[in-house]
Design an enzyme around this catalytic site. Structure first.
Site, PDB file in Angstrom:
ATOM      1  N   GLU A 198       0.815  -1.209   0.000  1.00  0.00           N
ATOM      2  CA  GLU A 198       0.000   0.000   0.000  1.00  0.00           C
ATOM      3  C   GLU A 198       0.841   1.247   0.000  1.00  0.00           C
ATOM      4  O   GLU A 198       0.559   2.209  -0.711  1.00  0.00           O
ATOM      5  CB  GLU A 198      -0.873  -0.013   1.238  1.00  0.00           C
ATOM      6  CG  GLU A 198      -2.211  -0.539   0.925  1.00  0.00           C
ATOM      7  CD  GLU A 198      -3.212   0.123   1.784  1.00  0.00           C
ATOM      8  OE1 GLU A 198      -4.158   0.691   1.265  1.00  0.00           O
ATOM      9  OE2 GLU A 198      -2.993   0.070   2.993  1.00  0.00           O
ATOM     10  N   ASP A 232     -11.134  -9.383   3.826  1.00  0.00           N
ATOM     11  CA  ASP A 232     -11.525 -10.738   4.252  1.00  0.00           C
ATOM     12  C   ASP A 232     -12.670 -10.599   5.236  1.00  0.00           C
ATOM     13  O   ASP A 232     -13.020  -9.491   5.640  1.00  0.00           O
ATOM     14  CB  ASP A 232     -10.315 -11.433   4.914  1.00  0.00           C
ATOM     15  CG  ASP A 232      -9.815 -10.665   6.122  1.00  0.00           C
ATOM     16  OD1 ASP A 232     -10.322 -10.919   7.223  1.00  0.00           O
ATOM     17  OD2 ASP A 232      -8.945  -9.779   5.980  1.00  0.00           O
TER      18      ASP A 232
HETATM   19  N1  ADE Z   1      -6.643  -6.685   8.650  1.00  0.00           N
HETATM   20  C1  ADE Z   1      -7.204  -7.250   7.561  1.00  0.00           C
HETATM   21  N2  ADE Z   1      -7.893  -8.354   7.877  1.00  0.00           N
HETATM   22  C2  ADE Z   1      -7.770  -8.503   9.220  1.00  0.00           C
HETATM   23  C3  ADE Z   1      -8.222  -9.457  10.140  1.00  0.00           C
HETATM   24  N3  ADE Z   1      -8.955 -10.502   9.737  1.00  0.00           N
HETATM   25  N4  ADE Z   1      -7.882  -9.301  11.441  1.00  0.00           N
HETATM   26  C4  ADE Z   1      -7.115  -8.271  11.835  1.00  0.00           C
HETATM   27  N5  ADE Z   1      -6.647  -7.341  11.005  1.00  0.00           N
HETATM   28  C5  ADE Z   1      -6.966  -7.447   9.707  1.00  0.00           C
END
Ligand code: ADE
Length: 250
Positions: free
Chosen positions: A13, A217
């Site tokens: 990023e 996610d």
């Molecule tokens: N950043 C992106 N996905 C995450 C997750 N599942 N847990 C903590 N930080 C994150």
């Protein structure tokens, strides 16, 4: 003009932001590279915070104390917790909480000891400006990420959500933990590992702070799948497009 601080937690990023920035100088402090430059004529200092609350707090403090930034923006990715949040959506933080802060029974769960509160709000004016920029970009993402990424990551009609983000020093990657977080913080839209720390530092210094996070996610058993590819091909492109859209406005 006082510089704007831009922080990201992931290499991919920051690399995308640095490509957009006309970099004039690099300063190495506290093990980090701080990149000075201009973007749409606005002075900017961009830095990789690294991952987790302590790293983010150190970085924010250095940006404020050493580089005199007068506002701070964090862009990155987060795991979606709220109903209806899907991969490729974006969350604009209106407040932050540390989901792993627990000094009970001395203080109520999630309350930051001696601050008398658990939630730290982001700056309304700065967040409103980023909201407009994010909405402009999300209205048509294909020019920013390319049609292949739209197809690969099923980026159909990505949406902007606004509200609470929970931060903690844990990558949430099991459905068990996701459910637990949803239970203890039902209003949290997303989870990540830095924002609440930066929000607290900015509150300490009285500095405006805003954060935009792309959902990478669902913070469940599949949370690790294609994480790096998603950041490289989608989240970093979103961030650059949204920041550019924001900064080019007078
Ligand atoms: N950043 C992106 N996905 C995450 C997750 N599942 N847990 C903590 N930080 C994150």
């Amino acid at each position: 003009m006082t510089p704007i601080g831009i922080m990201s937690a992931m290499h991919e990023e920051l690399a995308a932001v640095l490509q957009a920035l006309s970099v004039e100088r690099r300063v190495h402090v506290a093990g980090r590279d701080f990149w000075h430059g201009h973007w749409h004529g606005r002075p900017v200092v961009a830095v990789l915070s690294r991952i987790g609350k302590v790293a983010a707090a150190t970085t924010a403090t250095a940006l404020i104390e050493r580089f005199g930034v007068d506002q701070l923006v964090f862009t990155g990715v987060a795991g979606g917790l709220g109903p209806g949040l899907k991969v490729g959506d974006v969350v604009l933080a209106r407040s932050f909480v540390q989901h792993d802060m627990d000094a009970s029974p001395l203080f109520p769960r999630h309350e930051v000891p001696l601050y008398g509160r658990s939630h730290f709000e982001t700056d309304a004016g700065l967040s409103d400006a980023l909201q407009r920029a994010a909405q402009d970009v999300l209205a048509d993402v294909a020019p920013h990420v390319g049609s292949e990424a739209v197809a690969e990551f099923a980026l159909q009609s990505p949406r902007l959500h606004e509200g609470l983000i929970a931060s903690g020093d844990r990558f949430v990657s099991t459905t068990f933990e996701r459910r637990n977080l949803q239970q203890i913080l039902p209003e949290a839209l997303a989870v990540e590992m830095e924002g609440a720390a930066v929000a607290q530092v900015c509150a300490d210094y009285g500095l405006p702070f805003a954060a935009l996070r792309t959902i990478s996610d669902r913070a469940d058993d599949d949370a690790h799948a294609d994480f790096s590819r998603f950041i490289k091909h989608v989240a970093s492109r979103y961030s650059v497009a949204m920041l550019s859209q924001w900064l080019k406005k007078p």
